[in-house]
Design a protein around this motif. Sequence first.
Motif, PDB file in Angstrom:
ATOM      1  N   ASN A 192       4.462   2.454  -6.640  1.00  0.00           N
ATOM      2  CA  ASN A 192       4.300   2.104  -5.226  1.00  0.00           C
ATOM      3  C   ASN A 192       5.530   1.409  -4.660  1.00  0.00           C
ATOM      4  N   MET A 193       6.152   0.559  -5.461  1.00  0.00           N
ATOM      5  CA  MET A 193       7.303  -0.211  -4.993  1.00  0.00           C
ATOM      6  C   MET A 193       8.610   0.574  -5.097  1.00  0.00           C
ATOM      7  N   ARG A 280      12.363  -8.136   1.853  1.00  0.00           N
ATOM      8  CA  ARG A 280      11.103  -8.836   1.593  1.00  0.00           C
ATOM      9  C   ARG A 280      11.369 -10.044   0.700  1.00  0.00           C
ATOM     10  N   ILE A 408      -0.016  -9.934   0.631  1.00  0.00           N
ATOM     11  CA  ILE A 408      -0.550  -8.570   0.649  1.00  0.00           C
ATOM     12  C   ILE A 408      -0.239  -7.931   2.000  1.00  0.00           C
ATOM     13  N   ASN A 409      -0.440  -8.702   3.067  1.00  0.00           N
ATOM     14  CA  ASN A 409      -0.241  -8.174   4.420  1.00  0.00           C
ATOM     15  C   ASN A 409       1.234  -8.037   4.796  1.00  0.00           C
ATOM     16  N   THR A 410       2.061  -8.974   4.355  1.00  0.00           N
ATOM     17  CA  THR A 410       3.469  -8.933   4.774  1.00  0.00           C
ATOM     18  C   THR A 410       4.340  -8.106   3.843  1.00  0.00           C
ATOM     19  N   GLY A 412       3.005  -5.869   1.359  1.00  0.00           N
ATOM     20  CA  GLY A 412       2.362  -4.678   0.832  1.00  0.00           C
ATOM     21  C   GLY A 412       1.986  -4.764  -0.633  1.00  0.00           C
ATOM     22  N   ASP A 414      -0.384  -5.013  -3.987  1.00  0.00           N
ATOM     23  CA  ASP A 414      -1.544  -4.201  -4.338  1.00  0.00           C
ATOM     24  C   ASP A 414      -2.789  -5.068  -4.490  1.00  0.00           C
ATOM     25  N   ARG A 415      -3.672  -5.014  -3.485  1.00  0.00           N
ATOM     26  CA  ARG A 415      -4.870  -5.840  -3.494  1.00  0.00           C
ATOM     27  C   ARG A 415      -5.787  -5.515  -4.680  1.00  0.00           C
TER      28      ARG A 415
END
Length: 441
Positions: A192-193, A280, A408-410, A412, A414-415
Motif C-alpha cells: 500500500n505504501m 508525510r 489514519i486520516n492524514t 493513510g 491501515d486501520r
Amino acid sequence: MRKYTLFILSFLTLGISAQTFETKFTRSLSDVLKDLETRFNIRLKYNVDTTGLKIAYADFRIRPYSVEESLNNILAPFDFKPVYQEKNIWKIKPYEYPRRQPEDGKKMIAYLTSLCNNRQEWENRKAILKKEVRDRLGIDPLLTQCSNEQPQLTKLRKHDGYTVQNFCMKTVNGHTVKGSIYAPNNSKVKKNMKGKYPLIICPNGHFLNGRYGKVQQLRLGTLARMGAICVDYDLWGWGESDDEVGKEAHQTSEAHVMQILNGIRILDWMYNRKNVDKTRIGVNGGSGGGTQTVLLTVIDDRFTASCPVVSMSSWFDGGCPCESGKPIQLSGGGTCNAELAALFAPKPMMIVSDDGDWTSTTPQLEYPYIKRIYDFYGKGDLVKNTHLPNERHDFGINKRKAVYECFINTFGLDRSLLDEDKVTIEDENTLRFKPKENKLP
C-alpha cells in the motif's frame, strides 16, 4: 511629648503593636491567614513556608466581600498565590511564571484575537513569532555546531508487523541522544505504501518510565504496524541521557533547548532515508511531549501533521524547565502555546484534551481561536479537537485512539492493523543502546 511616648510604650507591652500606624499595622502572616480561615469559613493548604513572615498593613488588605481578593492582596508581597481547589479549600503556592488560571487564558485569547483580523495580519505576526522564538531559544548557533557523524544502530528486533531498532546519535558539544525506531514490517503495508512510509517524530513527556514505558511502546508499535515509521528518544536528563548528564540537567533551561535540538537532528537524519515519504512528516507527544510537539512545528517547517496531546493551553506553558526554561512566551510582546500551535496553520492538526488538566478549556477557548486562524486560509476543517470530558491527565487508551485516528486520516495508515494486543512490550534493558551489538570500533 513624654506622656505620648509613655502611651506608645504601654501599648507595645500589651502585645498589640501590630495594630499601630508606627508599625505599619504589621502582623504575622500565619496569624492573618488563620484569621481568614475563620472569617470566610475556608481551609488553607500550604505549598510554601510562612514561618517568620510578616505582612504590613495586614488587616487593611482584607476585603470582607471577597476571599479571593483578600488572599491575593495578602500573598502578593511574598510572591505566593492562592489556587482554589474544591469545597472551600484553597492551596497557597509559590508564584509560577508558566502557570495562570482559565480566566487569564480568556483574556489572553481575547487579546491575541484582537491582533489579527485577516490572513495578511496573521502572516506578519507569524513571521515575528517564529523568528523571536528561535532567537529566545538560542538554537540556531547550536544547530550549526552539531556533529555530522552517522548515528550508530543496534540489530533489528522483529515483532508482529513491525521492528524496533535502537540508535545513538552524536549532537553537539560531545553530547548524544539515544532512542528507538519503530518501523513497519508487513507485506500488506509495504504494498500500500509503495516503499515510502510516513515518519512520525515522538518526543516524550514526563509519564512513568519515559520512552521505556508500556504506554509509549503501545502507541509507537501500533502506529508502526499500521504503516508509519516512529522515532522516540530520551528527555534530557532522563533514561540514557541521565547516564550522560545527570537527573539535575532536566531541571535547567538547557533541557528546553537540547530536547528540541535532538528532535530536529533526528528529523534531519530520518528525513533523508530512502523509505521516508517527505510529504508525510508528523509529530506527536503527550504532556511535556505535547509541548515539544508544538515547539518543533514552530522551529521546523518540514512537519506536515501535528498531534499535541493533553498539553496545549493558553494559560499554562508547561511547568518544567524543559518546557519553559527559555522565555519564548515573551515573543511578539507576549504569546502562549495556543498561539504557537496556531502557527502550524493550515496544515492538519489534531488537539487532544480532557477536563482533568489545563486543557479543560480547549473546546470553548483554544480550539475556536486556532480554528479562526485556519479559517484565514479557508482550511478550518483541517484542525480538529478530540475532547475527553471524563478523563484526566494521562496518555490512556482513548487518547491513543485519537492519535491513531489522526494519522489514519492524514497519512493513510491501515486501520485494519490497529491492534494494541499485537505489540510486544520490551523491558528497559532491551530498549537501551548497546554499542557491542553493532560491533563498533
